[in-house]
Design an enzyme around this catalytic site. Structure first.
Site, PDB file in Angstrom:
ATOM      1  N   LYS A  17      15.594   3.624 -36.044  1.00  0.00           N
ATOM      2  CA  LYS A  17      15.927   2.786 -34.892  1.00  0.00           C
ATOM      3  C   LYS A  17      15.251   1.422 -34.968  1.00  0.00           C
ATOM      4  O   LYS A  17      15.893   0.376 -34.752  1.00  0.00           O
ATOM      5  CB  LYS A  17      15.529   3.502 -33.586  1.00  0.00           C
TER       6      LYS A  17
ATOM      7  N   CYS B  21      15.799  -4.315 -26.943  1.00  0.00           N
ATOM      8  CA  CYS B  21      15.898  -3.753 -28.287  1.00  0.00           C
ATOM      9  C   CYS B  21      15.474  -4.764 -29.340  1.00  0.00           C
ATOM     10  O   CYS B  21      14.388  -4.676 -29.887  1.00  0.00           O
ATOM     11  CB  CYS B  21      17.335  -3.273 -28.558  1.00  0.00           C
TER      12      CYS B  21
END
Length: 402
Positions: free
Chosen positions: A195, A249
């Protein structure tokens, strides 16, 4: 039964998607007001398609509570902020959630951490909490973006890290109840790494485009024209620059790598600093455009857009907020700002709630976000200087680029 812990931008859509596809779900959040709204049938944020998904989930029997439930599977989707000084991830919310669910979890339940965490977090901070408990751990990092959450929940590929193939398969089947993308099984530490690597890759490419914008500005070249020509090469695909990077993010996750591996992340670290300083570059351009148009009063400058991306109401880490944090020291007064998606929410003191009020006495409009709203109102900007940070405004004599 599945107990989803944390009902924010990731946890709520995940809980609704599961419930809408036949899974028994209880969504848990410690925010009583938020739980009360959801239980009363009110959504807590705007998102395309979320209202119809909410109705499907309610028809599927979803429940909401401030209490942790006894469940076979827990999906933990709580915030993981980062320390701006050390650049390390703060896993305290995840730790607190696991500590609490351990009090009610039955034997052999599985806790799936969806929150984005730095590699090794589960081994360092979560596994020691078990202390002999029979709780199993897994990691299924989320991969959705505001503005397209529902589609991406359904279609994006997923990664699931687990301690054994059997536990991984059980969680794979759970996500496969709605996910049409490929679901890859791996170990937990690899899932943690994937991720942050995905978002670091994107941050590096954005930083390259942002740095090009400064080089081209220095030499009086149109960066968007340069990128357009370069992208005609079959192996070149340069992104467009912008006013900065926001959201929870790309603007945050790569710092987890920098914080944990400071001697090994020279490129990633430099790119993150480039992206973080892009709002300052925009501020310099504002001053240049003001000077070129004889604008001396910063109160006649307005920032259009507060959210971190177009057509959403999510303003976490937005470039506009970053610019406002820095600009008062440079211009002396806070620049007024407006966002059509935040008319009913005051995010900053200099925010105005009405587009007409925003345009009144404004000589320079800085397009920080490319909302569809502004494309329907180009005519309202006639006669004003416009600094277009995204290369999407029709080019006229008084439109300026980065």
């Amino acid at each position: 039964m599945v107990n989803v812990i944390g009902l924010g931008y990731i946890g709520l859509p995940t809980a609704l998607m599961l419930a809408a596809h036949g899974v028994e779900v209880v969504g848990t959040d410690l925010n009583e007001a938020l739980v009360g709204k959801l239980a009363a049938g009110e959504l807590t944020f705007e998102e395309k398609g979320l209202d119809s998904l909410f109705e499907d989930a309610r028809a599927g029997g979803i429940r909401f509570s401030t209490e942790y439930q006894r469940a076979e599977v827990y999906i933990v989707s709580v915030p993981t902020p980062y320390d701006k000084h050390t650049k390390k991830a703060d896993a305290s919310y995840v730790v607190a959630a696991v500590k609490t669910l351990l009090k009610v979890a039955p034997k052999d339940a599985i806790a799936v951490i969806e929150s984005t965490i730095s590699p090794g977090t589960i081994d360092r901070e979560i596994r020691p909490l078990l202390d002999g408990a029979s709780l199993h751990l897994a990691h299924a990092p989320e991969r959705i973006i505001p503005g397209n959450m529902i589609y991406e929940l359904l279609h994006n590929n997923r990664t699931i890290g687990a301690d054994s193939p059997e536990q991984g398969e059980k969680i794979r089947q759970l996500y496969a109840s709605f996910c049409k993308g490929e679901i890859t099984l791996t170990d937990i530490r690899s899932a943690e790494m994937t991720k942050v690597v995905e978002n670091a890759y994107r941050a590096v490419n954005i930083a390259f485009a942002n740095e090009l914008s400064r080089i081209c500005r220095h030499d009086g070249l149109d960066v968007f024209n340069i990128i357009n020509i370069c992208n005609k090469h079959p192996r070149v695909n340069i992104l467009n620059p912008g006013p900065g990077v926001g959201g929870h993010c790309i603007s945050v996750d790569p710092w987890f790598l920098v914080g944990d591996y400071p001697q090994l992340t020279k490129v990633i670290g430099a790119c993150m600093f480039t992206n973080d300083s892009q709002p300052l570059f925009v501020l310099r351009r504002i001053r240049e455009v003001m000077a070129e148009n004889g604008i001396t009063d910063p109160r006649r400058v307005g920032l259009y857009g507060i959210t971190y991306k177009e057509n959403v109401d999510d303003y976490r880490e937005s470039p506009t907020l970053q610019l406002l944090e820095a600009q008062e020291h440079c211009l002396g007064v806070p620049l007024k700002c407006y966002d059509p998606y935040l008319e009913d929410r005051a995010v900053v003191e200099s925010q105005v709630a009405d587009f007409d009020e925003f345009l009144k006495d404004t000589d320079l409009v800085v397009l920080m976000v490319k909302h569809d709203h502004i494309t329907r109102n180009w005519d309202r900007l006639e006669g004003k200087a416009v600094l277009d940070c995204h290369h999407f405004c029709p080019l006229t004599e008084k439109v300026y680029r980065l």
